[in-house]
Design an enzyme around this catalytic site. Structure first.
Site, PDB file in Angstrom:
ATOM      1  N   ARG A  96       0.850  -1.192   0.000  1.00 61.22           N
ATOM      2  CA  ARG A  96       0.000   0.000   0.000  1.00 61.22           C
ATOM      3  C   ARG A  96       0.892   1.252   0.000  1.00 61.22           C
ATOM      4  NH1 ARG A  96      -5.081   1.841  -1.135  1.00 61.22           N
ATOM      5  NH2 ARG A  96      -6.109   2.903   0.575  1.00 61.22           N
ATOM      6  N   THR A 373      -9.689   0.471  -9.364  1.00 62.03           N
ATOM      7  CA  THR A 373      -8.772  -0.500  -8.823  1.00 62.03           C
ATOM      8  C   THR A 373      -8.894  -1.682  -9.769  1.00 62.03           C
ATOM      9  OG1 THR A 373      -9.226   0.372  -6.635  1.00 62.03           O
ATOM     10  CG2 THR A 373      -8.502  -1.927  -6.711  1.00 62.03           C
ATOM     11  N   THR A 391      -4.055  -0.601  -7.186  1.00 61.24           N
ATOM     12  CA  THR A 391      -4.882   0.566  -7.484  1.00 61.24           C
ATOM     13  C   THR A 391      -4.070   1.851  -7.539  1.00 61.24           C
ATOM     14  OG1 THR A 391      -6.859   1.768  -6.743  1.00 61.24           O
ATOM     15  CG2 THR A 391      -5.382   1.014  -5.020  1.00 61.24           C
ATOM     16  N   ASN A 393      -6.267   4.370  -6.905  1.00 59.74           N
ATOM     17  CA  ASN A 393      -7.503   4.906  -6.330  1.00 59.74           C
ATOM     18  C   ASN A 393      -8.521   5.158  -7.441  1.00 59.74           C
ATOM     19  OD1 ASN A 393      -9.275   5.549  -4.330  1.00 59.74           O
ATOM     20  ND2 ASN A 393      -8.581   7.639  -4.072  1.00 59.74           N
ATOM     21  N   ASP A 415      -8.015   8.443   0.593  1.00 62.96           N
ATOM     22  CA  ASP A 415      -8.474   7.304   1.400  1.00 62.96           C
ATOM     23  C   ASP A 415      -8.209   7.510   2.889  1.00 62.96           C
ATOM     24  OD1 ASP A 415      -9.693   5.818  -0.533  1.00 62.96           O
ATOM     25  OD2 ASP A 415      -8.101   4.333  -0.752  1.00 62.96           O
ATOM     26  N   SER A 444      -7.693   1.019   3.372  1.00 64.73           N
ATOM     27  CA  SER A 444      -8.176   0.570   2.064  1.00 64.73           C
ATOM     28  C   SER A 444      -9.409  -0.307   2.249  1.00 64.73           C
ATOM     29  CB  SER A 444      -7.064  -0.240   1.399  1.00 64.73           C
ATOM     30  OG  SER A 444      -7.528  -0.872   0.228  1.00 64.73           O
ATOM     31  N   SER A 445     -10.088  -0.573   1.138  1.00 67.00           N
ATOM     32  CA  SER A 445     -11.182  -1.555   1.154  1.00 67.00           C
ATOM     33  C   SER A 445     -10.857  -2.752   0.272  1.00 67.00           C
ATOM     34  CB  SER A 445     -12.473  -0.911   0.637  1.00 67.00           C
ATOM     35  OG  SER A 445     -12.862   0.148   1.473  1.00 67.00           O
ATOM     36  N   GLY A 465     -13.647  -1.251  -6.861  1.00 67.57           N
ATOM     37  CA  GLY A 465     -14.942  -0.659  -6.478  1.00 67.57           C
ATOM     38  C   GLY A 465     -14.956   0.069  -5.151  1.00 67.57           C
ATOM     39  N   GLY A 466     -13.787   0.443  -4.598  1.00 67.59           N
ATOM     40  CA  GLY A 466     -13.779   1.180  -3.332  1.00 67.59           C
ATOM     41  C   GLY A 466     -14.497   0.387  -2.249  1.00 67.59           C
TER      42      GLY A 466
HETATM   43  N1  GLY Z   1      -8.412   3.243  -3.145  1.00 67.31           N
HETATM   44  C1  GLY Z   1      -9.461   2.378  -2.828  1.00 67.31           C
HETATM   45  C2  GLY Z   1      -9.137   1.438  -1.740  1.00 67.31           C
HETATM   46  O1  GLY Z   1      -7.981   1.143  -1.502  1.00 67.31           O
HETATM   47  O2  GLY Z   1     -10.040   0.992  -1.077  1.00 67.31           O
END
Ligand code: GLY
Length: 563
Positions: A96, A373, A391, A393, A415, A444-445, A465-466
Site C-alpha cells: 500500500r 482498482t 490501485t 484509487n 483514502d 483501504s477496502s 470498487g472502493g
Molecule cells: N483506493 C481504494 C481502496 O484502496 O479501497
C-alpha cells in the site's frame, strides 16, 4: 418496454439456474484472469515459458500498467495473497502507498476546515508514495521462478512498440478526456490533437518504456533510486506534491498475517489492515453464518435484508476502529471475535431495517490487541495461486503522469480520513485511526481473497470498487458457496451495497424483482438504484485443486487466458 424491464430479473434467474460448471472452460496447467486481454495473455505466456503463478502475476500487473492505465499502475499500490504448494497456507504482502514524510494535512482543507476535494484527488499533492514496484519485486524475490528481467520484459516491449487500443480503453479515455487534459505530461500520452487516443490506433509510451527498462535492469532500485526517483520527486516538488527522494528510498512493502476466518465450513484468507476489507467482510460473513441462508436465493428480500443489516454494523466499526496497524492498536481480532459478534447481532431484526443513525460502532475488547482498482488472479499447474488487487484509487488516479517517466501517480491520500465526519470520494467517513500521519498507510477496502477447503484451493477472487469491493466479494462468496451458483452466475448476479453511512441500500438497476424491492422498502430500507458496479475476477478449483476455471466479470472488459 416497462414490462420487459420487469421481466428481466426473472429471465436472469432462469438463465442463471443452469448447471454449476456449464459456462466455464476448465484448465489444468495455468490460468490468468485480469481486466485486460493483452495483459492476461502476457501472464499466460510467462506460465508457458515455465514461470509460476508469482512470475505470471508480476508480468500481468506490469503489463496492465501499460494497457489498462485507468487502474494498472507503477505509481500506486496494493495487496496480494499467495498460496504456494509448499509453504504456509497463505501469505500476504502489503504494498500500500504511504503518506509522504513531510505531509501537511492542512493542504487538503480550506480556512473553515472543509475538505477541498480537488486537492485530495487531483494532482501530485493527492499522491502517496507508490508501493507497486517494491511489492511485485519482493513477491518475486521470495517466490518467483524465472529471472526478474524476463518477467518485466513483456511490459517494457508493450510500452515501447505499442499496442492497438481496443474499444474499452478508447471509451474510457474519451470519458475522461477533460481530466486527462489537465496535466501536459498526461495529455501528451492520451490526448493527441485535442482528442483522446481512438480505438484501432497504436499507443506507444516511450517514457513509460524507459521507466520499465530501469526496473527490468535494476529491479526495485530502478524505480526508488536514481533517474525515475528524481523525476518523481522533481515533478512533485514543482506541483504542490509531497513525495521526496527519501520517501522513495525508504519505502518498504510488509509481509503480514492475513485475516483468516471460517464461513460455511470454508477456510477464508483475506486482506488484513491496512485494508478494512478482511475485517469488514469477516464480520459480515461471520454474522450471516448464524442464519440459515441456504434456504434463500441471491434475489430474495430476506437474504438482502440480513446482509444489509450485517454490513451496516460492520461498516460502523470500520469508521471507529480501522487504520494502519503500525500506527496504533490493531483491533482486528476483537472485531472478529465470536462473542463480540454475537452481541452485535442482537440488534438485527428480521421484520424491520435499523436506521444507521441509531447504529453506533460496537465496543470490542480493546485490551486484548494492541472507482478504480483492478484485481487479477493467477493459478498454475503446480498448485500456486495468487490473488492480487492494486490501485491508483480513482480512475486514472491523480490524473498526473510524472513528466518524463510516463506513469500516473495515485490519488490515494483521499483514502485517509482527511477531516473527521467528512466523507471521502467513496462516501466513507473516517475516524481518528485513519487520520493523516507521515509515513502512514491509508485505510483501504481492497479485499483480495483465497479460500481453502480441506487444505486445497477452493476459490480465489477480488474486485475493484472502493467500499463496494467488500460487499461484492462477500456476495460472490455467498452466491457460490451457499447458494450453489456456478462461478459465472455467482459473479453475474445483481449486487447490492450498504455501508452504514449514507443510510442507503444501493441496488443495481433492473437487477432485482420489483416485488423484492417492494418488500425491502416496506422493511424500512432506503432503496436507491444505481448503475452496475465493481468487476469481480475469480478462479474456482476442483476438489483437489487439480483443475480450475476462471471468470472475468461481464460488467467489465476482463479476459480469462488459460491452457
Ligand atoms: N483506493 C481504494 C481502496 O484502496 O479501497
Amino acid at each position: 418496454m416497462r414490462r420487459y424491464v420487469r421481466l428481466f430479473p426473472l429471465l436472469l434467474l432462469l438463465l442463471l439456474s443452469c448447471d454449476r460448471m456449464t459456462s466455464e472452460k476448465v484448465f489444468r496447467k495455468g490460468l490468468v484472469v485480469s481486466s485486460d486481454r493483452i495483459a492476461s495473455e502476457v501472464g499466460l505466456d510467462i506460465l508457458k515459458q515455465g514461470g509460476n503463478a508469482i512470475d505470471a502475476v508480476c508480468a500481468t500487473a506490469l503489463s496492465l500498467a501499460v494497457t489498462f492505465p485507468r487502474a494498472g499502475n507503477l505509481g500506486g499500490g496494493g495487496f496480494a495473497l499467495i498460496h504456494t504448494s509448499d509453504s504456509q497456507p497463505v501469505s500476504f504482502i502489503d504494498f500500500r502507498e504511504t503518506a509522504p514524510g513531510n505531509i501537511n494535512p492542512k493542504y487538503y482543507l480550506d480556512d473553515s476546515g472543509k475538505v477541498v476535494r480537488a486537492r485530495a484527488i487531483v494532482g501530485p499533492g493527492s499522491a502517496g508514495t507508490p508501493g507497486t514496484v517494491a511489492g511485485l519485486y519482493e513477491m518475486h524475490r521470495k517466490y518467483g521462478q524465472l529471472q526478474w528481467n524476463q518477467v518485466v520484459h513483456p511490459a517494457r516491449m508493450l510500452a515501447d512498440t505499442g499496442f492497438i487500443v481496443g474499444a474499452s480503453l478508447a471509451a474510457s479515455l474519451a470519458d475522461y478526456s477533460d481530466d486527462l487534459s489537465q496535466f501536459r505530461s498526461t495529455a501528451e500520452i492520451f490526448v493527441k490533437d485535442g482528442r483522446t487516443v481512438q480505438r484501432g490506433e497504436r499507443l506507444r509510451q516511450e517514457d513509460l518504456a524507459l521507466s520499465l527498462v530501469l526496473i527490468e535492469e535494476k529491479g526495485r532500485d530502478g524505480f526508488y533510486l536514481g533517474e525515475t526517483a528524481v523525476k518523481i520527486a522533481d515533478f512533485c516538488q514543482a506541483q504542490d506534491g509531497f513525495i521526496s527522494l527519501s520517501d522513495l528510498e525508504s519505502y518498504q512493502p510488509v509481509w503480514r498475517e492475513p485475516v483468516r476466518f471460517n464461513y460455511a465450513g470454508l477456510d477464508i484468507f483475506t486482506a488484513p489492515l491496512p485494508s478494512s476489507g478482511g475485517v469488514v467482510m469477516g464480520q459480515i460473513l461471520k454474522i450471516l453464518d448464524r442464519y440459515e441462508l441456504s434456504k434463500y436465493t441471491a434475489l430474495r428480500s430476506e437474504y438482502i435484508h440480513l446482509f444489509t443489516e450485517s454490513a451496516r454494523l460492520a461498516f460502523a466499526d470500520r469508521e471507529a476502529y480501522l487504520g494502519d496497524p503500525d500506527f496504533g492498536h490493531d483491533f482486528s481480532k476483537s472485531l472478529l471475535d465470536d462473542a463480540y459478534l454475537t452481541s452485535r447481532t442482537q440488534s438485527i431484526r428480521t421484520d424491520q431495517a435499523s436506521a444507521s443513525e441509531d447504529v453506533q460502532p460496537g465496543i470490542p475488547d480493546q485490551s486484548r490487541e494492541s472507482d478504480n482498482t483492478t484485481h487479477l488472479v493467477v493459478a498454475d499447474g503446480a498448485g500456486n495461486v495468487v490473488s492480487l488487487t492494486y490501485t491508483i484509487n480513482l480512475n486514472y488516479g491523480s490524473k498526473a503522469v510524472v513528466a518524463g517517466a510516463g506513469f500516473l501517480l495515485n490519488n490515494e491520500m483521499d483514502d485517509f480520513a482527511i477531516a473527521v465526519g467528512q466523507p471521502n470520494a467513496f462516501g466513507l467517513i473516517g475516524g481518528e485511526a485513519n487520520k493523516i500521519e507521515p509515513k502512514k498507510r491509508m485505510l483501504s477496502s481492497m479485499t483480495p481473497t483465497i479460500i481453502l477447503k480441506a487444505n486445497h484451493p477452493y476459490l480465489a477472487l477480488g474486485s475493484p470498487g472502493g467500499s463496494k469491493i467488500i460487499t461484492a466479494v462477500a456476495q460472490t462468496i455467498i452466491n457460490y458457496a451457499t447458494f450453489g451458483e456456478s462461478l459465472t452466475n455467482a459473479i453475474s448476479l445483481p449486487r447490492f451495497h450498504h455501508q452504514w453511512q449514507p443510510d442507503n441500500l444501493f441496488v443495481e438497476r433492473a437487477g432485482f424483482p420489483a416485488a423484492t424491492l417492494e418488500v425491502l422498502r416496506a422493511l424500512g430500507h432506503n432503496v436507491v438504484e444505481r448503475d452496475r458496479y465493481s468487476e469481480v475476477m475469480g478462479v474456482s478449483f476442483s476438489e483437489e485443486g487439480s483443475y480450475f476455471s476462471g471468470v472475468a466479470d461481464a460488467r467489465g472488459s476482463g479476459y480469462v487466458a488459460g491452457y
